[in-house]
Motif scaffolding. Structure first.
Motif, PDB file in Angstrom:
ATOM      1  N   GLU A  42       0.836  -1.214   0.000  1.00 34.18           N
ATOM      2  CA  GLU A  42       0.000   0.000   0.000  1.00 34.18           C
ATOM      3  C   GLU A  42       0.865   1.256   0.000  1.00 34.18           C
ATOM      4  O   GLU A  42       0.562   2.238  -0.702  1.00 34.18           O
ATOM      5  CB  GLU A  42      -0.926  -0.028   1.211  1.00 34.18           C
ATOM      6  N   VAL A  43       1.924   1.241   0.780  1.00 36.31           N
ATOM      7  CA  VAL A  43       2.818   2.399   0.793  1.00 36.31           C
ATOM      8  C   VAL A  43       3.492   2.565  -0.563  1.00 36.31           C
ATOM      9  O   VAL A  43       3.579   3.677  -1.106  1.00 36.31           O
ATOM     10  CB  VAL A  43       3.870   2.246   1.908  1.00 36.31           C
ATOM     11  N   ALA A  44       3.954   1.457  -1.120  1.00 35.99           N
ATOM     12  CA  ALA A  44       4.625   1.526  -2.424  1.00 35.99           C
ATOM     13  C   ALA A  44       3.675   2.054  -3.494  1.00 35.99           C
ATOM     14  O   ALA A  44       4.059   2.853  -4.350  1.00 35.99           O
ATOM     15  CB  ALA A  44       5.150   0.140  -2.809  1.00 35.99           C
ATOM     16  N   ALA A  45       2.434   1.608  -3.431  1.00 41.23           N
ATOM     17  CA  ALA A  45       1.466   2.073  -4.432  1.00 41.23           C
ATOM     18  C   ALA A  45       1.213   3.565  -4.282  1.00 41.23           C
ATOM     19  O   ALA A  45       1.128   4.309  -5.273  1.00 41.23           O
ATOM     20  CB  ALA A  45       0.160   1.293  -4.272  1.00 41.23           C
ATOM     21  N   ALA A  46       1.085   4.016  -3.047  1.00 41.73           N
ATOM     22  CA  ALA A  46       0.837   5.451  -2.832  1.00 41.73           C
ATOM     23  C   ALA A  46       2.027   6.273  -3.307  1.00 41.73           C
ATOM     24  O   ALA A  46       1.856   7.326  -3.951  1.00 41.73           O
ATOM     25  CB  ALA A  46       0.559   5.702  -1.354  1.00 41.73           C
ATOM     26  N   GLY A  69       4.326   8.034  11.666  1.00 38.36           N
ATOM     27  CA  GLY A  69       3.933   9.176  10.849  1.00 38.36           C
ATOM     28  C   GLY A  69       3.412   8.724   9.502  1.00 38.36           C
ATOM     29  O   GLY A  69       2.778   7.682   9.377  1.00 38.36           O
ATOM     30  N   ASP A  70       3.707   9.521   8.502  1.00 42.84           N
ATOM     31  CA  ASP A  70       3.222   9.246   7.159  1.00 42.84           C
ATOM     32  C   ASP A  70       4.424   8.917   6.281  1.00 42.84           C
ATOM     33  O   ASP A  70       5.136   9.815   5.822  1.00 42.84           O
ATOM     34  CB  ASP A  70       2.478  10.471   6.626  1.00 42.84           C
ATOM     35  N   PRO A  71       4.666   7.659   6.027  1.00 47.03           N
ATOM     36  CA  PRO A  71       5.851   7.325   5.230  1.00 47.03           C
ATOM     37  C   PRO A  71       5.753   7.836   3.804  1.00 47.03           C
ATOM     38  O   PRO A  71       6.770   8.190   3.194  1.00 47.03           O
ATOM     39  CB  PRO A  71       5.887   5.791   5.275  1.00 47.03           C
ATOM     40  N   VAL A  72       4.557   7.923   3.264  1.00 47.86           N
ATOM     41  CA  VAL A  72       4.423   8.405   1.883  1.00 47.86           C
ATOM     42  C   VAL A  72       4.855   9.870   1.825  1.00 47.86           C
ATOM     43  O   VAL A  72       5.580  10.307   0.919  1.00 47.86           O
ATOM     44  CB  VAL A  72       2.973   8.242   1.403  1.00 47.86           C
ATOM     45  N   ARG A  73       4.411  10.618   2.802  1.00 48.44           N
ATOM     46  CA  ARG A  73       4.799  12.030   2.861  1.00 48.44           C
ATOM     47  C   ARG A  73       6.310  12.153   3.003  1.00 48.44           C
ATOM     48  O   ARG A  73       6.929  13.037   2.387  1.00 48.44           O
ATOM     49  CB  ARG A  73       4.098  12.679   4.056  1.00 48.44           C
TER      50      ARG A  73
END
Lengths: 353, 684
Positions: free
Chosen positions: B273-277, B664-668
């Motif tokens: 999910e993180v990779a996709a985001a 936190g927000d890894p995507v950010r």
């Protein structure tokens, strides 16, 4: 529905159950009041109930005519209770009671009256035909009502599991002409059985003759053979009925067996061939496999004893989407027994959270 | 097949027929007539049922449609409701009055509307439709196997079950980010180039001035810098910077350590999910994003690109890896059979019947010679004739046998009894041996062993049929646990069913450390560095906490990447039941941390080290009330946190940033790092 998947097929909260007995679903168990509502309120279901009760009434009348009023009453009570209260074994009790009271009309054991010409005159008697037909209709109506109100489909295993729902036949699937077809089949079955009984009692078997089956009619002695060398009537009846039964089984097996072979799919056919091949060769193959496993364990033990210090793990090739691999990937057994892994917090044998 | 109801009915009716036709026909023929009528009716119903099974059930066809967003879709999206329409067609001219049709739902799906079970009558040349809605809460692959069909007659005497196979696999792509997720780069510098590009300190065709040089014949006149040329009294040519897009490469760990857990709720799912985001956000910023998935043996890569097709390929690849299952290494064969047998029975009922997949009685026999004492029994049997060398033995046994024969019996009976007693008594050890052999062997026909062996054989037959290995394969899967486990694992993987697996072997070693992935990751990183054109961002989504000393290859690769001025961001998944490492928790008294052990010279994680940790000083009041389980849990949590800190320290030394997945927000964080790469300038 019947799988052992514990891998969480989760359902959101859906209440599909309508108010009152659902005529379209068959996996919802009915309460007693709902069963009564279905039996007396749903027209197709009510037809079966009426047919069953009418058949019981006819059985009572015929037994009354035979002088067995107690038998008739008992049969009516048990049969009616079985119909309304969904007692699956009721027809079997009714059958047994009927046989008993036909043998002992007064119900007292020992007071049976042998009739010399019962077999000779027992062909196509209207009372007998009506009695057999009524019994058939009652049994069929009872089981069809059981299928609609309690259970139609057998459970998967020999014993029903705790959470396995009982599947019944929804009333909405009852066709309008079902009862009519049942009556027609019933009439045909009664006549066919009468013909079989008549033939079985009218044929004489003479083993010494070229053609051993001779039509001798119904006026035959009860216990004596018709002529020297011929079989007595009881033995003839036994052989005739058994022969007809076996012939029927053979014919049906021929027809339906061939049809099943024709409709078999490739996987099933392959499994049959595989199973037969394995069955013929499994002894030899078992010995070969035992030897192979023994040899493999021995080789591994030898390798373990002669293992050298590790020089580092092998370098596996890298695969990308735009170029081919240079060498095939190798299995990398990288469990290093010299490291004691740190046990994960809170993880037990089984699935991780 | 005959149901219990039909069987009891048949038994009672036949019994009454026998009584009525052969015992009491002289009293009343009605029981015989009635029972014969019932039997005839039973046969008619059986015939009709067989006709329906052969003519209708065997020819049913299934077709399936997936609708999402109102139209048929070859792939699905996480969290979005999709409708499943299954059509069961009857091409024959015979109707089926009652059938239960169940469309087998994939695991880890939620039903939102409708039902996948239908009770219907299938008309002649007609069809029945099953319509329901599902939602997939996690990315992966959904496999629809087919429709489970059960039919019975109107009385419930007969039933038949068949699975109409129509296997369809659909990828469930990770969720699409909404407008808020499409984060655009924030402008931090006045001279920030447009999104998707950053400066490269080489001459090119950008818009920022890089340098001034002397004019060379052939330079276009528009590049001449007139003012400096006038000042220097010679022609000067302007050189501009080259605009190079920012590349982000994702390295996703798909080893077995992240595949553990229930379907749709594994660490791999969260990493996906993180990779996709990240991929979608990067693509929205027109940055190039690539994906490399690696496990213990091999790495698969998708080179960075930024087209929509490439993004779809990335998402498809992510959905494929999200459905990967851990291996069944160390799982006992009985457990595998417990898992595979019901699945095979459900999906291949026609292949699991005893008629086509049987276990002969002779195979269940327990061979006596498999045991060491069997040879003793064999010796007893073979050496028994030596008793004949004893003088008078045979005659004495004969006299004994004669004494046991009663005189009142007929001659033949007396002869048979004499022979039996004589044979039994002439060689007592052989008699005992044969009895022992019989009782030993016949035990295999009863009990749990018979059930297990039969199930294993049936599963092995299905596996051998599918892989084409024939009777040899059947025997191999019966005997060889390793081959059987491999095939069952492939079977379960193919049908997307998980098997409970042990995490530790008999020596207490954790089975899913997967240290080999460090080497694979190193090679993938170095290859990416060798292909890189400019400063790139490498995001490693991997479970590296447990590697310990095996982390060295990764450290080496990070050092190489940092030497080429690339940015490395490592995101590790964190178990939800372990508190974050920065929470200050008191360790139980007497336990030692990694820092305490560092000076003792013991490598962390060794058995001696763990034994030392068990040594406790004076227990505090807290330990008394905590209990052993809580103490153990706290110790293990502490160990895990220390491992993470060590990982962060080692990678931090070589310039990589390590963060936890739920911190936190890894995507950010990844996007901020991309911005940093975009706005980076080299010093003159």
């Amino acid at each position: 529905m019947s799988s052992d998947r514990d891998d969480t097929i989760r359902d959101v909260e859906i209440d599909d159950r309508p108010d009152g007995p659902d005529r379209t679903r068959g996996d919802v168990s009915l309460e007693r009041s709902e069963v009564f509502a279905l039996l007396f309120g749903d027209p197709p279901v009510r037809n079966y109930l009426v047919a069953g009760l009418a058949a019981l009434a006819m059985i009572f009348l015929l037994l009354l005519q035979e002088g067995s009023d107690l038998g008739g009453l008992l049969i009516v009570v048990i049969g009616s209770a079985g119909l309304v209260l969904l007692w699956p074994q009721a027809p079997l009790f009714v059958l047994t009671l009927l046989t008993y009271f036909l043998l002992y009309p007064t119900g007292i054991p020992g007071e049976a009256f042998e009739k010399r010409w019962e077999i000779a005159e027992g062909h196509f008697r209207p009372a007998d035909l009506i009695l057999a037909f009524s019994l058939l209709i009652y049994v069929a109506a009872h089981y069809r009502l059981i299928s609609v109100t309690w259970q139609a489909l057998a459970t998967e295993g020999a014993v029903r599991r705790q959470n396995e729902p009982l599947i019944r036949r929804p009333p909405v699937l009852i066709a309008p002409n079902e009862l009519g077809i049942l009556l027609g089949i019933g009439i045909a079955s009664v006549f066919a059985s009468q013909i079989v009984w008549w033939v079985a009692n009218s044929v004489a078997i003479r083993p010494g003759e070229t053609f051993p089956f001779v039509w001798s009619g119904a006026e035959r002695s009860l216990r004596r053979a018709e002529s020297p060398g011929a079989l007595p009537p009881a033995a003839t009846r036994f052989l005739a009925l058994t022969g007809m039964f076996l012939f029927g089984v053979l014919l049906s097996r021929l027809v339906f067996g061939y049809w099943r072979l024709r409709s078999m799919n490739a996987a099933e056919a392959g499994m049959i061939v595989l199973d037969h091949g394995w069955g013929e060769t499994h002894r030899e193959r078992s010995r070969i496999e035992n030897w192979r496993l023994w040899r493999r364990e021995r080789t591994r033990a030898r390798d373990r004893a002669a293992v050298k210090p590790r020089q580092g793990p092998e370098k596996p090739p890298i695969k990308t989407a735009n170029r081919s691999t240079t060498s095939p990937p190798k299995h990398h057994n990288s469990q290093n027994p010299s490291h004691d892994p740190r046990q994960r917090a809170g993880r037990r044998t089984g699935d991780r959270p | 097949m005959l149901s219990p109801r039909g069987l009891w009915f048949l038994i009672v009716v036949i019994l009454i027929f026998v009584v009525g036709a052969f015992l009491i026909p002289n009293y009343s023929v009605v029981p015989a007539l009635a029972s014969l009528a019932l039997l005839t009716w039973f046969c008619v119903e059986w015939g009709l049922f067989q006709v329906r099974v052969n003519a209708v059930v065997a020819r049913l066809r299934v077709s399936r449609q997936m609708l999402q967003g109102g139209r048929e879709s070859p792939m699905l999206w996480v969290g979005r409701v999709f409708e499943v329409r299954v059509r069961v067609e009857n091409p024959s001219a015979i109707a089926l009055p009652f059938a239960v049709l169940e469309d087998r739902r994939p695991v880890a799906t939620e039903r939102t509307r409708g039902t996948n079970v239908v009770f219907a009558s299938i008309p002649a040349r007609g069809q029945v439709e099953i319509v329901y809605s599902l939602v997939a809460p996690a990315p992966g692959l959904l496999r629809f196997e087919g429709v489970n069909l059960r039919v019975c007659d109107r009385q419930g005497f007969f039933y038949h079950r068949r699975f109409v196979r129509e296997a369809v696999e659909l990828p469930v792509l990770p969720p699409l980010t909404d407008d808020e997720g499409r984060q655009r780069a924030t402008k931090q510098f006045n001279t920030l180039p447009p999104p998707g590009i950053h400066r490269l300190r080489r001459p090119g065709s950008g818009s920022e001035l890089l340098d001034l040089r002397d004019y060379r014949p052939g330079d276009p006149p528009k590049l001449i810098a007139w003012k400096p040329s006038a000042r220097r009294d010679k022609l000067i040519t302007k050189e501009f910077e080259s605009d190079v897009p920012v590349r982000c490469r994702l390295f996703l760990d798909t080893s077995e350590s992240v595949r553990l857990g229930p379907t749709g709720n594994t660490l791999l799912t969260r990493l996906v999910e993180v990779a996709a985001a990240v991929a979608q956000a990067s693509a929205a910023n027109r940055d190039l994003v690539g994906l490399t998935t690696f496990d213990e043996t091999v790495a698969h890569g998708l080179l960075p690109a930024r087209t929509k097709m490439h993004l779809i390929n990335v998402l498809r690849r992510l959905s494929e890896v999200a459905s990967l299952q851990p291996g069944v290494r160390g799982v006992p064969s009985e457990l595998l059979t417990q898992r595979a047998f019901p699945l095979a029975h459900e999906l291949y009922p026609e292949l699991m019947t005893k008629r086509v997949n049987s276990m002969p009685w002779s195979r269940l026999w327990l061979p006596l010679l498999d045991r060491k004492y069997g040879w003793v029994v064999l010796a007893m049997i073979l050496l028994s004739p030596l008793l004949l060398t004893i003088r008078g033995w045979a005659s004495g046994v004969a006299n004994f046998a004669a004494m046991t024969v009663p005189k009142s019996w007929p001659f033949l009976t007396k002869l048979a009894w004499f022979t039996l007693v004589f044979l039994v008594s002439i060689f007592p050890p052989a008699t005992f041996g044969v009895l022992f052999w019989f009782t030993h062997g016949v035990r295999g026909w009863f009990g749990e062993r018979r059930r297990k062996l039969t199930q294993r054989k049936q599963v092995a037959s299905v596996l051998a049929l599918q892989d084409g290995s024939g009777p040899a394969g059947v025997e191999r899967y019966i005997h060889d646990d390793e081959a059987y486990a491999a095939q069952v694992a492939a079977f379960l993987q193919r049908h997307r069913l998980r098997c409970p697996i042990p995490l530790y072997d008999e020596r207490g070693l954790y089975l899913y450390r997967c240290p080999g992935k460090a080497v694979v990751l190193r090679d993938a990183l170095i290859e990416a560095v060798s292909r890189a054109r400019d400063n790139e961002l490498y995001v490693v989504l991997a479970d590296l906490v447990e590697l310990g000393d095996d982390l060295a290859p990764v450290v080496q690769a990070v050092r190489v990447a940092r030497a080429r001025h690339h940015h490395i961001l490592v995101i590790v998944p964190w178990p939800s039941d372990v508190p974050p490492p920065d929470d200050h928790q008191e360790a139980p008294a007497g336990t030692r941390t990694l820092a305490d052990k560092a000076g003792k010279g013991l490598p962390p994680g060794t058995r001696q080290d763990q034994e030392r940790k068990k040594v406790r000083k004076k227990p505090t009041a807290r330990n008394k009330t905590g209990g052993l389980a809580q103490l153990l849990r706290q110790t293990l949590c502490r160990q895990y946190q220390e491992s993470f800190k060590r990982l962060r320290r080692e990678l931090g030394r070589v310039g990589a940033t390590v963060m936890r997945l739920n911190d936190g927000d890894p995507v950010r964080a990844v996007l901020d790092r991309l911005d940093r790469v975009r706005g980076m300038r080299s010093r003159r």
